[in-house]
Design a protein around this motif. Structure first.
Motif, short mmCIF file in Angstrom:
data_model
loop_
_atom_site.label_atom_id
_atom_site.label_comp_id
_atom_site.label_asym_id
_atom_site.label_seq_id
_atom_site.Cartn_x
_atom_site.Cartn_y
_atom_site.Cartn_z
N UNK A 1 33.75 -7.70 29.42
CA UNK A 1 32.90 -8.70 30.05
C UNK A 1 31.97 -9.28 28.99
N UNK A 2 31.75 -10.56 29.03
CA UNK A 2 30.94 -11.27 28.05
C UNK A 2 29.55 -10.64 27.94
N UNK A 3 29.00 -10.68 26.72
CA UNK A 3 27.66 -10.17 26.45
C UNK A 3 26.97 -11.11 25.49
N UNK A 4 25.66 -11.05 25.48
CA UNK A 4 24.86 -11.93 24.64
C UNK A 4 23.93 -11.12 23.75
N UNK A 5 23.70 -11.63 22.56
CA UNK A 5 22.72 -11.04 21.66
C UNK A 5 21.67 -12.12 21.38
N UNK A 6 20.43 -11.83 21.75
CA UNK A 6 19.32 -12.75 21.52
C UNK A 6 18.50 -12.25 20.34
N UNK A 32 33.94 -11.37 16.79
CA UNK A 32 34.15 -12.08 18.05
C UNK A 32 32.95 -12.83 18.57
N UNK A 33 31.87 -12.90 17.79
CA UNK A 33 30.66 -13.58 18.23
C UNK A 33 30.65 -15.04 17.84
N UNK A 34 29.89 -15.81 18.60
CA UNK A 34 29.71 -17.23 18.29
C UNK A 34 28.30 -17.65 18.69
N UNK A 35 27.78 -18.65 17.96
CA UNK A 35 26.46 -19.18 18.26
C UNK A 35 26.48 -19.92 19.60
N UNK A 36 25.44 -19.73 20.39
CA UNK A 36 25.18 -20.54 21.57
C UNK A 36 23.95 -21.40 21.29
N UNK A 58 27.09 -15.33 21.76
CA UNK A 58 27.98 -14.84 22.82
C UNK A 58 29.05 -13.99 22.15
N UNK A 59 29.28 -12.81 22.71
CA UNK A 59 30.32 -11.89 22.24
C UNK A 59 31.23 -11.55 23.41
N UNK A 60 32.43 -11.07 23.15
CA UNK A 60 33.33 -10.71 24.24
C UNK A 60 32.87 -9.50 25.05
N UNK A 61 31.99 -8.67 24.48
CA UNK A 61 31.54 -7.46 25.19
C UNK A 61 30.33 -6.86 24.48
N UNK A 62 29.65 -5.95 25.18
CA UNK A 62 28.57 -5.20 24.54
C UNK A 62 29.11 -4.35 23.40
N UNK A 63 30.32 -3.84 23.57
CA UNK A 63 30.94 -3.03 22.52
C UNK A 63 31.13 -3.84 21.24
N UNK A 64 31.48 -5.12 21.38
CA UNK A 64 31.64 -5.98 20.20
C UNK A 64 30.31 -6.18 19.48
N UNK A 65 29.22 -6.32 20.26
CA UNK A 65 27.89 -6.44 19.65
C UNK A 65 27.55 -5.16 18.92
N UNK A 66 27.77 -4.02 19.56
CA UNK A 66 27.47 -2.73 18.95
C UNK A 66 28.31 -2.52 17.69
N UNK A 67 29.56 -2.94 17.73
CA UNK A 67 30.43 -2.80 16.55
C UNK A 67 29.87 -3.62 15.39
#
Length: 97
Positions: A1-6, A32-36, A58-67
């Motif tokens: 599920x999509x996740x965001x990093x602010x 997998x992240x991209x600027x919003x 925006x990332x595909x998941x929280x796991x992708x942000x953590x990675x």
């Protein structure tokens, strides 16, 4: 599920950000992240905003942000490039579909 990093940034020095920004953008994209929103000027509609910049990814998941965040590349090579340049608050949040 999509996740965001602010990323909320209070700039200490305007000089020296370029190497960090170039490296971090590539690393985020590979994870997998991209600027919003990129270094947007934020306006507080209620409460306060004690930062100079707001960036949202925006990332595909929280796991992708953590990675991305916990990767040796980011922690050991990229993150140190911004030492002393600003004070950052970084948040990760689950999105909705």
């Amino acid at each position: 599920m999509v996740a965001y990093m602010a990323v909320l940034t209070k700039v200490v020095s305007l000089e020296g950000w370029e190497p960090y920004q170039a490296r971090v953008a590539d690393c985020i994209a590979r994870n997998g992240g991209e600027y919003v929103v990129r270094r947007g000027q934020a306006q507080a509609l209620e409460g306060s905003f004690a930062h100079d910049r707001f960036t949202l990814f925006r990332f595909p998941s929280l796991e992708a942000i953590e990675h991305f965040w916990n990767s040796a590349e980011y922690q050991n090579e990229i993150k140190p490039l911004r030492d002393g340049l600003g004070v950052l608050d970084v948040w990760a949040v689950q999105g909705v579909e």
